[in-house]
Design a protein around this motif. Structure first.
Motif, short mmCIF file in Angstrom:
data_model
loop_
_atom_site.label_atom_id
_atom_site.label_comp_id
_atom_site.label_asym_id
_atom_site.label_seq_id
_atom_site.Cartn_x
_atom_site.Cartn_y
_atom_site.Cartn_z
N PHE A 50 0.83 -1.21 0.00
CA PHE A 50 0.00 0.00 0.00
C PHE A 50 0.86 1.25 0.00
N PHE A 51 1.91 1.27 0.83
CA PHE A 51 2.76 2.45 0.93
C PHE A 51 3.74 2.54 -0.26
N LYS A 52 4.02 1.42 -0.88
CA LYS A 52 4.93 1.43 -2.03
C LYS A 52 4.28 2.06 -3.25
N ASP A 53 3.00 1.80 -3.45
CA ASP A 53 2.27 2.37 -4.58
C ASP A 53 0.93 2.89 -4.06
N THR A 54 1.01 3.94 -3.28
CA THR A 54 -0.19 4.45 -2.61
C THR A 54 -1.26 4.94 -3.57
N PRO A 55 -0.95 5.67 -4.64
CA PRO A 55 -2.03 6.14 -5.53
C PRO A 55 -2.87 5.00 -6.09
N ASN A 60 -3.14 1.86 -4.95
CA ASN A 60 -3.82 1.08 -3.93
C ASN A 60 -4.84 1.90 -3.15
N LEU A 61 -4.68 3.21 -3.12
CA LEU A 61 -5.71 4.05 -2.51
C LEU A 61 -7.00 3.96 -3.31
N LEU A 62 -6.85 4.00 -4.64
CA LEU A 62 -8.02 3.82 -5.50
C LEU A 62 -8.62 2.43 -5.30
N GLY A 63 -7.74 1.44 -5.18
CA GLY A 63 -8.22 0.08 -4.95
C GLY A 63 -8.93 -0.05 -3.60
N LEU A 64 -8.41 0.63 -2.58
CA LEU A 64 -9.04 0.58 -1.27
C LEU A 64 -10.44 1.15 -1.31
N LEU A 65 -10.60 2.30 -1.97
CA LEU A 65 -11.91 2.97 -2.02
C LEU A 65 -12.90 2.24 -2.91
N THR A 66 -12.42 1.47 -3.88
CA THR A 66 -13.30 0.72 -4.77
C THR A 66 -13.43 -0.74 -4.36
N LEU A 67 -12.80 -1.09 -3.23
CA LEU A 67 -12.83 -2.46 -2.68
C LEU A 67 -12.18 -3.48 -3.62
N THR A 68 -11.26 -3.02 -4.46
CA THR A 68 -10.46 -3.95 -5.26
C THR A 68 -9.10 -4.19 -4.63
N TYR A 69 -8.81 -3.47 -3.53
CA TYR A 69 -7.65 -3.74 -2.70
C TYR A 69 -8.18 -4.02 -1.30
N VAL A 70 -8.21 -5.30 -0.93
CA VAL A 70 -8.76 -5.72 0.36
C VAL A 70 -7.75 -6.65 1.03
N PRO A 71 -6.86 -6.10 1.85
CA PRO A 71 -5.90 -6.95 2.57
C PRO A 71 -6.64 -7.96 3.47
N ASN A 98 -15.86 -14.72 -7.20
CA ASN A 98 -15.32 -13.94 -6.09
C ASN A 98 -14.86 -12.59 -6.64
N PHE A 99 -14.32 -11.74 -5.77
CA PHE A 99 -13.83 -10.42 -6.15
C PHE A 99 -12.31 -10.38 -6.04
N PRO A 100 -11.65 -9.56 -6.88
CA PRO A 100 -10.18 -9.43 -6.77
C PRO A 100 -9.81 -8.70 -5.48
N ALA A 101 -8.71 -9.15 -4.85
CA ALA A 101 -8.30 -8.59 -3.57
C ALA A 101 -7.17 -7.58 -3.69
N GLU A 102 -6.45 -7.60 -4.79
CA GLU A 102 -5.34 -6.66 -4.96
C GLU A 102 -5.02 -6.50 -6.44
N PRO A 103 -4.58 -5.30 -6.86
CA PRO A 103 -4.37 -5.02 -8.28
C PRO A 103 -3.21 -5.77 -8.90
N TRP A 104 -2.22 -6.18 -8.11
CA TRP A 104 -0.99 -6.74 -8.68
C TRP A 104 -0.97 -8.27 -8.72
N SER A 105 -2.04 -8.94 -8.31
CA SER A 105 -2.04 -10.40 -8.34
C SER A 105 -3.45 -10.90 -8.64
N GLU A 106 -3.59 -12.23 -8.69
CA GLU A 106 -4.89 -12.84 -8.95
C GLU A 106 -5.56 -13.30 -7.66
N ARG A 107 -5.06 -12.86 -6.52
CA ARG A 107 -5.66 -13.23 -5.24
C ARG A 107 -7.06 -12.63 -5.11
N HIS A 108 -7.97 -13.42 -4.52
CA HIS A 108 -9.34 -12.97 -4.31
C HIS A 108 -9.59 -12.68 -2.83
#
Length: 406
Positions: free
Chosen positions: A140-145, A147-158, A205-215
């Motif tokens: 998240f801190f490495k590529d904040t812009p 992952n911030l968008l992913g966080l708000l759109t629920l496509t980045y869900v740790p 299922n839904f994607p959990a992070e932009p850089w991988s195929e994890r759900h």
């Protein structure tokens, strides 16, 4: 946990399904077992907490997550059912959308609160653990812009932050299920089962992070099965199961048969049990809510429901005036309060658990420190429950009304 109130009579066939949505009274078993789940969830999320060796998840396929989701389904029948019944589908949907909006911002605020706390701990304890890395927040801190968008759109869900998004999606599904039930309850049940099958057979299922195929770790399309089971029971779409000794013994047998395949101290010593777990992992999969988790939970729920007694009578002390009865009554009152304020308590416990883990890193993990740190955490979430209840009562309105009269 409460499966259904045995005093509920089946609704007449001529009554519209909408009139059956939502029970009129709140069974204390709902709040009691949801309160117990809140304490378990706190314990389970504290890193390196030896009490996690004794939570229900160690002895069966289901755990406190099932309790939380099932009871949330039952509570939703109470909270939203009356709106659908009295004001129609549109207002019911509006009411649910407002709740989803609240949970969404609770999720976002929880993420930033925990992320900020982990950064602060890294700065305050530079020689200690890497708390940011412990939650895998470096991306998240490495590529904040991005992952911030992913966080708000629920496509980045740790992984640590995935329960509330799961709950939101299930609530979004709720109006459609209610509308289908008005047409035909069997149609609603078929839709719920079909969605669950799609999750388990086709990995819907839904994607959990932009850089991988994890759900998402908690797949809402799988977990909605247990939510709508609770909803259907409290909305009287399903009849209350009978209190039957034979059924009780079957449920107990399921729990006992499960033990060698669920308790790590047993299956690590039993090669056949360990091999079964590897070969049939799909049946106990937590992400998509495997079918044996469902069977185990329903068995556990039935046993707890019967033991709690009619309307939770056995949860109450036999002699409230005695010293032990007085203490037990106070404990029950506290647990019920925690269960009634489960969302506020859940959010607080997820934040608090990380701080408790850091505290244990500093004081060490002895039996004594484990005891007082867990006791401190329990006291804090109890305080949160009473605080949330106080604010929800809107005491300022009562005071302003009293001033107006004077």
């Amino acid at each position: 946990m409460r499966v259904a109130n045995p005093t509920f009579a089946p609704a007449p066939a001529a009554v519209n399904t909408a009139a059956q949505i939502g029970a009129k009274t709140r069974d204390i078993r709902l709040d009691f077992f949801r309160g117990i789940a809140m304490f378990i969830i706190l314990i389970a999320h504290v890193p390196g907490n030896w009490l996690t060796l004794w939570i229900p998840a160690r002895f069966g396929f289901s755990d406190a997550t099932e309790i939380f989701v099932f009871c949330s389904g039952m509570a939703s029948a109470l909270a939203f059912g009356r709106v659908f019944r009295e004001q129609g589908n549109m207002m019911g949907t509006v009411r649910i959308s407002y709740r989803v909006w609240q949970i969404y911002w609770a999720h976002i605020c929880l993420f930033f609160a925990i992320a900020t706390a982990m950064v602060a701990l890294n700065a305050l304890l530079p020689e200690g653990r890497n708390y940011v890395g412990q939650l895998n927040l470096h991306p998240f801190f490495k590529d904040t812009p991005t992952n911030l968008l992913g966080l708000l759109t629920l496509t980045y869900v740790p992984n640590y932050f995935d329960i509330l998004p799961m709950y939101m999606v299930i609530l979004v599904m709720l109006p459609a299920v209610v509308i289908l039930a008005k047409i035909n309850k069997a149609l609603a049940f078929a839709a719920v089962v079909a969605v669950w099958l799609c999750a388990n057979l086709y990995d819907l299922n839904f994607p959990a992070e932009p850089w991988s195929e994890r759900h998402w770790f908690f797949n809402p399309f799988g977990w909605q099965l247990i939510f709508f089971t609770g909803f259907a029971l409290n909305a009287r779409w399903l009849p209350a199961p009978p209190v039957d000794n034979r059924l009780f013994l079957v449920a107990v047998a399921v729990l006992l048969i499960t033990l060698p395949f669920a308790y790590f101290r047993l299956y690590n010593e039993l090669s056949w049990a360990l091999e079964w777990r590897k070969e049939w992992r799909v049946l106990i999969d937590k992400t998509n809510f495997g079918i044996l988790r469902y069977v185990h939970f329903l068995s556990l729920a039935y046993v707890a429901w019967v033991l709690a007694g009619r309307n939770g009578d056995r949860l109450q002390p036999r002699d409230p005036a005695s010293p032990i009865g007085h203490i037990w009554q106070r404990m029950i009152t506290v647990i019920l309060k925690v269960g009634q304020q489960s969302l506020a308590v859940f959010i607080a416990s997820m934040f608090l658990a990380r701080l408790m883990g850091a505290l244990l890193d500093q004081v060490g993990r002895t039996h004594f420190t484990m005891f007082w740190v867990n006791l401190l955490g329990a006291a804090i979430i109890v305080g949160v429950a009473y605080g949330a209840s106080y604010y929800k009562s809107q005491p300022w309105k009562k005071r302003s009304g009293a001033n107006a009269k004077t």
